[in-house]
Design a protein around this motif. Structure first.
Motif, short mmCIF file in Angstrom:
data_model
loop_
_atom_site.label_atom_id
_atom_site.label_comp_id
_atom_site.label_asym_id
_atom_site.label_seq_id
_atom_site.Cartn_x
_atom_site.Cartn_y
_atom_site.Cartn_z
N VAL A 132 0.83 -1.22 0.00
CA VAL A 132 0.00 0.00 0.00
C VAL A 132 0.86 1.26 0.00
N SER A 133 2.17 1.09 -0.12
CA SER A 133 3.08 2.23 -0.10
C SER A 133 3.78 2.33 -1.45
N SER A 134 4.38 3.47 -1.68
CA SER A 134 5.14 3.69 -2.92
C SER A 134 6.63 3.48 -2.70
N VAL A 135 7.00 2.91 -1.55
CA VAL A 135 8.41 2.73 -1.18
C VAL A 135 8.72 1.24 -1.16
N SER A 136 9.97 0.91 -1.44
CA SER A 136 10.38 -0.49 -1.48
C SER A 136 10.45 -1.06 -0.07
N LYS A 137 10.37 -2.38 0.00
CA LYS A 137 10.45 -3.08 1.28
C LYS A 137 11.79 -2.83 1.95
N LYS A 138 12.86 -2.78 1.16
CA LYS A 138 14.20 -2.57 1.70
C LYS A 138 14.32 -1.21 2.37
N GLU A 139 13.77 -0.18 1.74
CA GLU A 139 13.85 1.17 2.30
C GLU A 139 13.01 1.30 3.56
N ILE A 140 11.83 0.64 3.59
CA ILE A 140 11.00 0.67 4.80
C ILE A 140 11.74 0.00 5.94
N GLY A 141 12.42 -1.12 5.66
CA GLY A 141 13.18 -1.81 6.70
C GLY A 141 14.31 -0.96 7.26
N ARG A 142 14.99 -0.22 6.39
CA ARG A 142 16.07 0.66 6.86
C ARG A 142 15.53 1.75 7.77
N CYS A 143 14.44 2.40 7.34
CA CYS A 143 13.86 3.46 8.16
C CYS A 143 13.33 2.89 9.48
N PHE A 144 12.82 1.68 9.45
CA PHE A 144 12.32 1.04 10.67
C PHE A 144 13.43 0.93 11.72
N LYS A 145 14.61 0.47 11.33
CA LYS A 145 15.72 0.34 12.26
C LYS A 145 16.22 1.70 12.73
N LEU A 146 16.27 2.68 11.82
CA LEU A 146 16.74 4.01 12.19
C LEU A 146 15.78 4.70 13.16
N ILE A 147 14.50 4.51 12.97
CA ILE A 147 13.51 5.15 13.86
C ILE A 147 13.59 4.55 15.25
N LEU A 148 13.71 3.24 15.35
CA LEU A 148 13.83 2.61 16.66
C LEU A 148 15.05 3.12 17.41
N ALA A 149 16.16 3.30 16.68
CA ALA A 149 17.39 3.80 17.33
C ALA A 149 17.26 5.27 17.68
N ALA A 150 16.65 6.07 16.81
CA ALA A 150 16.56 7.51 17.04
C ALA A 150 15.62 7.83 18.20
N LEU A 151 14.49 7.14 18.27
CA LEU A 151 13.50 7.42 19.31
C LEU A 151 13.74 6.60 20.57
N GLU A 152 14.73 5.72 20.54
CA GLU A 152 15.05 4.85 21.67
C GLU A 152 13.81 4.10 22.16
N THR A 153 13.08 3.56 21.22
CA THR A 153 11.89 2.76 21.52
C THR A 153 12.10 1.35 21.02
N ASN A 154 11.17 0.49 21.28
CA ASN A 154 11.26 -0.89 20.83
C ASN A 154 9.87 -1.43 20.52
N VAL A 155 9.84 -2.59 19.93
CA VAL A 155 8.60 -3.26 19.60
C VAL A 155 8.69 -4.69 20.09
N ASP A 156 7.54 -5.26 20.41
CA ASP A 156 7.51 -6.65 20.85
C ASP A 156 7.85 -7.58 19.69
#
Length: 329
Positions: free
Chosen positions: A184-208
């Motif tokens: 449902v996005s216009s972005v590749s799976k690889k780019e979403i995965g990269r941003c996912f890791k960067l956001i978790l590190a930047a916001l110092e949050t985590n997911v189950d």
């Protein structure tokens, strides 16, 4: 007279609504509920009364230049500017020709414009995935935090928005796969995965951590499988992980392989008097299209699980065919 709603209209000079039992009784208007109630018997005579008045009381000596009447849309506290309404007025020239101009193009900052566009993109993706409003609000908040912190400079806002929606789904307990977000996005799976890791590190949050149980009900529902197949597949996937039969395999591929195995045994439906078997067989390709996993990946996980299939099924499971007749590896 309308007997179903209990009111009638008085004929004569005035045409007003009144109670059918007490036509001369005064009516009380409940603006909060939007009802008209008979003062004699309490019967609701009319509903859906619209209050067209303003939300605030305005006095003549206090009005000034500010009118606190309710106008425009609600404020969005995630934006830097509160008033985002579009106002059309005359241009700077004093000619008689009316030159309309959108004032919010000047007052709306570039930062707020980027936020609005990203919030709209998150909402559109959530609508395609049938996600609730709580997930959209969490994703918007995550995007706002990343945007204000300027942690992901150089990354596209669409990629950040997609990653925020993925994280929001995980944090709200209704995870979606990367492929589902990518669809449902216009972005590749690889780019979403990269941003996912960067956001978790930047916001110092985590997911189950995701488990096979997070996806099993939704996958089985989309595949239109019987509830007994779903229960068997859930037990198979959980048992395979407990016995360490599928090391290194993702929960999604294990869940897909468990669904494939459970759908191949032709379960006898307990509520049927005859011994007819359920038509719940699904191919790896059918399951892969729903789970977002390649059919080769499903077959590889199934190959690891098949030799110990007898240990994976529930003890009270009703088979139409023996486990030994499962499809070959």
């Amino acid at each position: 007279m309308d007997s179903s709603s209990g009111f009638q209209r008085r004929s004569g000079l005035t045409n007003r609504i009144c109670c059918s039992e007490h036509p001369d009784a005064a009516l009380i208007e409940d603006y909060r509920a939007g009802d008209q109630i008979c003062s004699a018997c309490g019967k609701v005579i009319g509903d859906r009364v619209i209050d067209v008045g303003t939300e605030w009381r305005t006095f003549g000596d206090e009005k000034g230049d500010v009118d606190p009447s309710r106008v425009g849309g609600p404020e969005n506290h995630l934006l830097n500017g509160a008033d985002l309404s579009t106002m059309i007025g005359p241009g700077p020239s004093r000619s008689s020709d009316f030159n309309p101009k959108y004032h919010n193009r000047k007052t709306l900052s570039g930062s707020d414009r980027a936020l609005i566009n990203s919030f709209r993109e998150i909402g559109n993706m959530a609508d395609r995935l049938n996600l609730p409003r709580t997930i959209v609000d969490r994703a918007n908040l995550l995007f706002k935090q990343v945007h204000d912190g300027k942690n992901l400079k150089g990354r596209s806002n669409d990629a950040i928005a997609s990653a925020c929606l993925y994280i929001a789904c995980r944090q709200e307990g209704v995870p979606r796969t990367f492929k589902e977000i990518c669809a449902v996005s216009s972005v590749s799976k690889k780019e979403i995965g990269r941003c996912f890791k960067l956001i978790l590190a930047a916001l110092e949050t985590n997911v189950d951590l995701i488990t096979t149980g997070d996806f099993m009900p939704r996958f089985c529902k989309n595949l239109r499988l019987d509830v007994m197949v779903q229960r068997a597949a859930t037990h198979i996937a959980r048992k395979a992980i407990e016995l360490d039969i599928v090391p290194g395999r993702s929960p999604i591929s294990v869940a897909a392989a468990a669904i494939y195995m459970a759908s191949q045994v032709n379960i006898i439906k307990a509520f049927l008097k005859s011994n007819s078997a359920s038509e719940d067989k699904r191919s790896p390709k059918d399951i892969g299209d729903i789970a977002g996993v390649a059919d080769v990946t499903i077959r590889q996980s199934y190959k690891l699980m098949c030799p110990r299939a007898a240990e994976l099924f529930p003890e009270d499971f009703k088979f139409a065919i023996p486990v030994s007749q499962l499809p070959p590896q």
